[in-house]
Design a protein around this motif. Structure first.
Motif, PDB file in Angstrom:
ATOM      1  N   UNK A 176      15.527 -53.793  -4.367  1.00  0.00           N
ATOM      2  CA  UNK A 176      14.705 -54.847  -4.964  1.00  0.00           C
ATOM      3  C   UNK A 176      13.363 -54.304  -5.445  1.00  0.00           C
ATOM      4  N   UNK A 177      12.903 -53.192  -4.881  1.00  0.00           N
ATOM      5  CA  UNK A 177      11.619 -52.632  -5.284  1.00  0.00           C
ATOM      6  C   UNK A 177      11.702 -51.832  -6.578  1.00  0.00           C
ATOM      7  N   UNK A 178      12.886 -51.460  -6.999  1.00  0.00           N
ATOM      8  CA  UNK A 178      13.046 -50.661  -8.206  1.00  0.00           C
ATOM      9  C   UNK A 178      12.708 -51.523  -9.408  1.00  0.00           C
ATOM     10  N   UNK A 179      11.832 -51.016 -10.254  1.00  0.00           N
ATOM     11  CA  UNK A 179      11.412 -51.775 -11.427  1.00  0.00           C
ATOM     12  C   UNK A 179      12.049 -51.170 -12.668  1.00  0.00           C
ATOM     13  N   UNK A 180      12.137 -51.959 -13.705  1.00  0.00           N
ATOM     14  CA  UNK A 180      12.663 -51.457 -14.972  1.00  0.00           C
ATOM     15  C   UNK A 180      11.668 -50.445 -15.535  1.00  0.00           C
ATOM     16  N   UNK A 181      12.112 -49.244 -15.817  1.00  0.00           N
ATOM     17  CA  UNK A 181      11.177 -48.235 -16.307  1.00  0.00           C
ATOM     18  C   UNK A 181      10.713 -48.549 -17.728  1.00  0.00           C
ATOM     19  N   UNK A 182       9.568 -48.022 -18.046  1.00  0.00           N
ATOM     20  CA  UNK A 182       9.053 -48.153 -19.402  1.00  0.00           C
ATOM     21  C   UNK A 182       9.845 -47.172 -20.262  1.00  0.00           C
ATOM     22  N   UNK A 222       2.676 -55.038 -22.241  1.00  0.00           N
ATOM     23  CA  UNK A 222       3.819 -55.408 -23.070  1.00  0.00           C
ATOM     24  C   UNK A 222       4.651 -54.141 -23.235  1.00  0.00           C
ATOM     25  N   UNK A 223       5.886 -54.172 -22.722  1.00  0.00           N
ATOM     26  CA  UNK A 223       6.751 -52.995 -22.735  1.00  0.00           C
ATOM     27  C   UNK A 223       7.685 -53.014 -23.940  1.00  0.00           C
ATOM     28  N   UNK A 224       7.855 -51.831 -24.514  1.00  0.00           N
ATOM     29  CA  UNK A 224       8.867 -51.569 -25.528  1.00  0.00           C
ATOM     30  C   UNK A 224       8.797 -52.523 -26.719  1.00  0.00           C
ATOM     31  N   UNK A 225       7.631 -52.658 -27.297  1.00  0.00           N
ATOM     32  CA  UNK A 225       7.445 -53.413 -28.536  1.00  0.00           C
ATOM     33  C   UNK A 225       7.308 -52.394 -29.662  1.00  0.00           C
ATOM     34  N   UNK A 226       8.280 -52.339 -30.547  1.00  0.00           N
ATOM     35  CA  UNK A 226       8.308 -51.357 -31.639  1.00  0.00           C
ATOM     36  C   UNK A 226       8.172 -49.926 -31.107  1.00  0.00           C
ATOM     37  N   UNK A 227       8.899 -49.630 -30.033  1.00  0.00           N
ATOM     38  CA  UNK A 227       8.929 -48.311 -29.381  1.00  0.00           C
ATOM     39  C   UNK A 227       7.578 -47.871 -28.827  1.00  0.00           C
ATOM     40  N   UNK A 228       6.712 -48.831 -28.518  1.00  0.00           N
ATOM     41  CA  UNK A 228       5.424 -48.541 -27.896  1.00  0.00           C
ATOM     42  C   UNK A 228       5.196 -49.555 -26.787  1.00  0.00           C
ATOM     43  N   UNK A 229       4.308 -49.204 -25.863  1.00  0.00           N
ATOM     44  CA  UNK A 229       3.837 -50.139 -24.854  1.00  0.00           C
ATOM     45  C   UNK A 229       2.407 -50.518 -25.232  1.00  0.00           C
ATOM     46  N   UNK A 230       2.020 -51.728 -24.903  1.00  0.00           N
ATOM     47  CA  UNK A 230       0.669 -52.193 -25.201  1.00  0.00           C
ATOM     48  C   UNK A 230       0.029 -52.651 -23.899  1.00  0.00           C
TER      49      UNK A 230
END
Length: 193
Positions: A62-68, A118-126
């Protein structure tokens, strides 16, 4: 392997805490990169375990998060803000943000700050961190809304009907330093010849 995974989880939590506290761009970029490395290591260890069909404690999973998955992080510096009786509203324009999954838009509130990722928006993180808000906010009452090309952060005021003249204490201090000081004791025509 369970011990190594547990240690990685602890490392990840500590990096997250440090990310919340940092205000320097270079430090934040380094910590974000380290966070991504740790998340990748965790994901690889979990995959190794599942491939070997070893038993895995669901509580740790449960602690594993979705990676960037995006390439790099862009720091958000442009925003607008407004207020109502109950909320201070921060408007952040990000083209296409309404197309990313809702779990990719994360906001963490504290009483004096918030952190947007904000993850994975147009192949970038914000990323945007706003520390030292002018007044304390209600963490439970604050929220985010994703609209067309905009993220709206709603910081719930602790005291309704209070007016914020500035968004942060730093902004207030800067503006007050810019104000000219007036000497009421001297004659205003004294400098005229």
């Amino acid at each position: 392997m369970a011990l190594a995974l547990e240690e990685l989880q602890k490392d990840l939590e500590e990096v997250k805490v440090l990310l919340e506290k940092t205000t320097r761009r270079r430090v934040r970029d380094a910590l974000t990169a380290e966070k991504s490395k740790i998340e990748t290591e965790i994901r690889n260890k979990v995959q190794q375990k599942s491939q070997s069909k070893a038993e895995f404690d669901n509580e740790k999973l449960a602690f594993v998060v979705a990676p960037i998955t995006a390439g790099y992080t862009v720091k958000i510096s442009n925003y607008g803000w407004d207020q109502s009786d109950k909320f201070v509203k921060i408007y952040i324009t990000l083209t296409g943000v309404h197309h990313v999954p809702t779990e990719n838009v994360q906001v963490h509130f504290t009483e004096q700050s918030f952190d947007l990722l904000v993850k994975n928006l147009n192949d970038k993180n914000y990323s945007m961190i706003l520390n030292n808000l002018l007044k304390p906010i209600s963490v439970e009452g604050s929220l985010k809304k994703v609209k067309t090309d905009t993220v709206l952060i709603l910081c719930r005021k602790n005291a309704e009907n209070t007016r914020w003249d500035y968004l942060t204490r730093v902004e207030k201090e800067c503006k007050e330093k810019e104000k000219p000081s007036y000497d009421t004791e001297t004659d205003p025509s004294e400098g005229l010849i």
